[in-house]
Design an enzyme around this catalytic site. Structure first.
Site, PDB file in Angstrom:
ATOM      1  N   ASP A 195      -0.254   5.261   0.953  1.00  0.00           N
ATOM      2  CA  ASP A 195      -0.921   6.144   1.794  1.00  0.00           C
ATOM      3  C   ASP A 195      -0.212   5.533   2.675  1.00  0.00           C
ATOM      4  OD1 ASP A 195      -2.795   8.306   0.301  1.00  0.00           O
ATOM      5  OD2 ASP A 195      -1.289   7.398  -0.307  1.00  0.00           O
ATOM      6  N   ARG A 216     -15.106  11.921  -0.781  1.00  0.00           N
ATOM      7  CA  ARG A 216     -13.982  13.346  -0.499  1.00  0.00           C
ATOM      8  C   ARG A 216     -13.258  14.018  -2.198  1.00  0.00           C
ATOM      9  NH1 ARG A 216      -9.677   8.630   2.011  1.00  0.00           N
ATOM     10  NH2 ARG A 216     -11.697   7.566   0.920  1.00  0.00           N
ATOM     11  N   LYS A 225      -7.584  -4.164  -4.999  1.00  0.00           N
ATOM     12  CA  LYS A 225      -6.243  -4.375  -4.171  1.00  0.00           C
ATOM     13  C   LYS A 225      -5.803  -5.927  -4.708  1.00  0.00           C
ATOM     14  CE  LYS A 225      -5.448  -0.456  -1.832  1.00  0.00           C
ATOM     15  NZ  LYS A 225      -4.700   0.648  -0.495  1.00  0.00           N
ATOM     16  N   ASP A 260      -1.918  -1.104   6.179  1.00  0.00           N
ATOM     17  CA  ASP A 260      -1.922  -0.424   7.189  1.00  0.00           C
ATOM     18  C   ASP A 260      -3.381  -0.530   7.247  1.00  0.00           C
ATOM     19  OD1 ASP A 260      -2.269   1.777   5.450  1.00  0.00           O
ATOM     20  OD2 ASP A 260      -2.398   2.952   7.154  1.00  0.00           O
ATOM     21  N   ASP A 302       0.866  -1.004  -0.201  1.00  0.00           N
ATOM     22  CA  ASP A 302       0.194  -0.104   0.299  1.00  0.00           C
ATOM     23  C   ASP A 302       0.719   1.316   0.516  1.00  0.00           C
ATOM     24  OD1 ASP A 302      -2.310   1.402   0.726  1.00  0.00           O
ATOM     25  OD2 ASP A 302      -1.537   1.874   3.022  1.00  0.00           O
ATOM     26  N   GLY A 354      -4.844   3.212  -3.098  1.00  0.00           N
ATOM     27  CA  GLY A 354      -6.333   3.973  -2.998  1.00  0.00           C
ATOM     28  C   GLY A 354      -6.302   5.504  -3.392  1.00  0.00           C
ATOM     29  N   ASN A 376      -9.285  -1.418   3.504  1.00  0.00           N
ATOM     30  CA  ASN A 376      -8.994  -1.257   2.142  1.00  0.00           C
ATOM     31  C   ASN A 376      -7.697  -1.970   1.634  1.00  0.00           C
ATOM     32  OD1 ASN A 376      -9.944  -0.410  -0.134  1.00  0.00           O
ATOM     33  ND2 ASN A 376      -7.744   0.857  -0.739  1.00  0.00           N
TER      34      ASN A 376
END
Length: 398
Positions: A186, A229, A317, A340, A184, A273, A343
């Site tokens: 972010d 968002r 993912k 983390d 991942d 994402g 997702n």
């Protein structure tokens, strides 16, 4: 009719380590009608302990073997111990496991608790080795005779009590065979969330951050939360993306981790994402092999508030992991996924090894193992790569 009884001879050499000790002993033993039943060797601060368990037929002239072993020890200025016994049929081992312990610091109480849990599981510690002293202390234990699920559950409880990280993995070549790392982005490869950095420029950080946090905990559908968002970013000048790229900070140890794995022949991928307008720069900077992310829609130099193409969500993912594995020619069992947030759950569960890195509780509970120290390169130790190997890779030894 039964043949002659089988007996065993255990030879243990102890002394200063140097090249050729093991080969010298086995060349000597090759002169006798013996079979090798087991071998273990460890070096601690330059001192070698080598144990060789040999099987032989009762009635054999074992005295000559004793004399030969003692001569080897004398020639090498080492100590030797010899003991004999009956070659009883050993119960089948349940398999070897690697137990990796990460602590910063690592207290004696933690090691005591871990050893007690292993013993309570009816298992044995065959070997203990330090893999690293910095940026955390990493100790690896080779354990035999344990039921993996039961040992993992017991050590997870001990890890929480002692505030250390503990991973339990199958032993042997299985772990070192993991040749594709999928991560991942972010709050994993980088610090923070890209969409929140963009939101800060758009003046809607508080609103976006609140939705992000709920989505990471798994309380909201990811695709719906992402579209919500991104819609708040409508009208933001696309030049803000360039500013955000300049604001990115890699997680501590990220560059070391990627560089080391690449030099050791691993394939490396990111799946996010977040947005290709940012991840593409990371690919170029770090030399990443495969990448997948969402793409912000831009018209007339402004963000429209939408994304183009399918959203890379939880299922996306996991699909990316499988796609990267096919492209790299790597079985799924030889993949490692790191994430983390909620997702990442499907990806972590699909991989051969799923690692929750400074993750939300729902992710820690579902992953194979967790890392809670703020150094991404400590994940190398879970793969059996020592600090010395990291330094050797940097020096061009691989």
């Amino acid at each position: 009719m039964d043949g002659p009884a089988q007996r065993t001879l255990l030879i243990t050499l102890t002394g200063r380590d140097r090249p050729g000790v093991t080969s010298r002993l086995f060349r000597t033993l090759a002169e006798f009608p013996l079979t090798v039943a087991d071998v273990e060797q460890v070096v601690i601060r330059g001192r070698l302990v080598l144990g060789v368990l040999l099987a032989y037929t009762e009635g054999a002239d074992i005295g000559r073997v004793w004399n030969a072993a003692e001569k080897v020890a004398t020639d090498l200025d080492m100590e030797v111990e010899l003991s004999t016994g009956r070659n009883k049929r050993m119960p089948k081992r349940r398999g070897r496991l690697h137990v990796t312990v990460l602590g910063a610091p690592l207290a004696p109480a933690a090691m005591a608790g871990i050893a007690s849990r292993i013993a309570a599981n009816g298992a044995n510690i065959d070997r203990i080795e330090r893999l690293a002293a910095t940026p955390v202390t990493c100790i690896e234990l080779d354990v035999s005779g344990a039921v993996p699920e039961e040992l993992r559950a017991g050590l997870a409880a001990e890890a929480a009590e002692q505030q250390v990280d503990i991973a339990v993995q199958r032993g042997g070549l299985h772990r070192r065979a993991k040749r594709l790392i999928v991560m991942d982005v972010d709050s994993t490869l980088i610090q923070g969330e890209v969409i929140e950095l963009l939101a800060a420029h758009a003046g809607c950080l508080d609103e976006v951050a609140k939705v992000t946090e709920a989505a990471m905990r798994g309380e909201l559908d990811f695709e719906g939360s992402l579209r919500e968002r991104v819609a708040l970013l409508a009208g933001l000048d696309a030049a803000a993306i360039d500013l955000v790229r300049g604001e990115l900070q890699l997680a501590a140890g990220a560059r070391t981790m990627v560089r080391t794995l690449k030099r050791l022949g691993y394939a490396f991928a990111i799946v996010s994402g977040g947005f290709t307008q940012v991840t593409d720069a990371l690919v170029d900077d770090l030399g990443i092999d495969y990448s997948m992310a969402n793409t912000l829609e831009i018209k007339d130099g402004k963000l429209t508030g939408g994304v183009t193409g399918p959203v890379i969500d939880r299922a996306g993912k996991a699909a990316a992991l499988k796609r990267f594995a096919r492209q790299a020619g790597v079985p799924i069992s030889q993949t490692v996924a790191i994430g983390d947030g909620a997702n990442d759950l499907d990806m972590l569960q699909a991989a051969g090894l799923g690692i929750a890195y400074n993750a939300k509780p729902v992710v820690r509970e579902a992953a194979d193992t967790t890392v809670n120290v703020p150094y991404l390169d400590t994940i190398l130790f879970l793969l059996g790569i020592s600090r010395e190997e990291v330094e050797a890779a940097d020096a061009g030894a691989y």
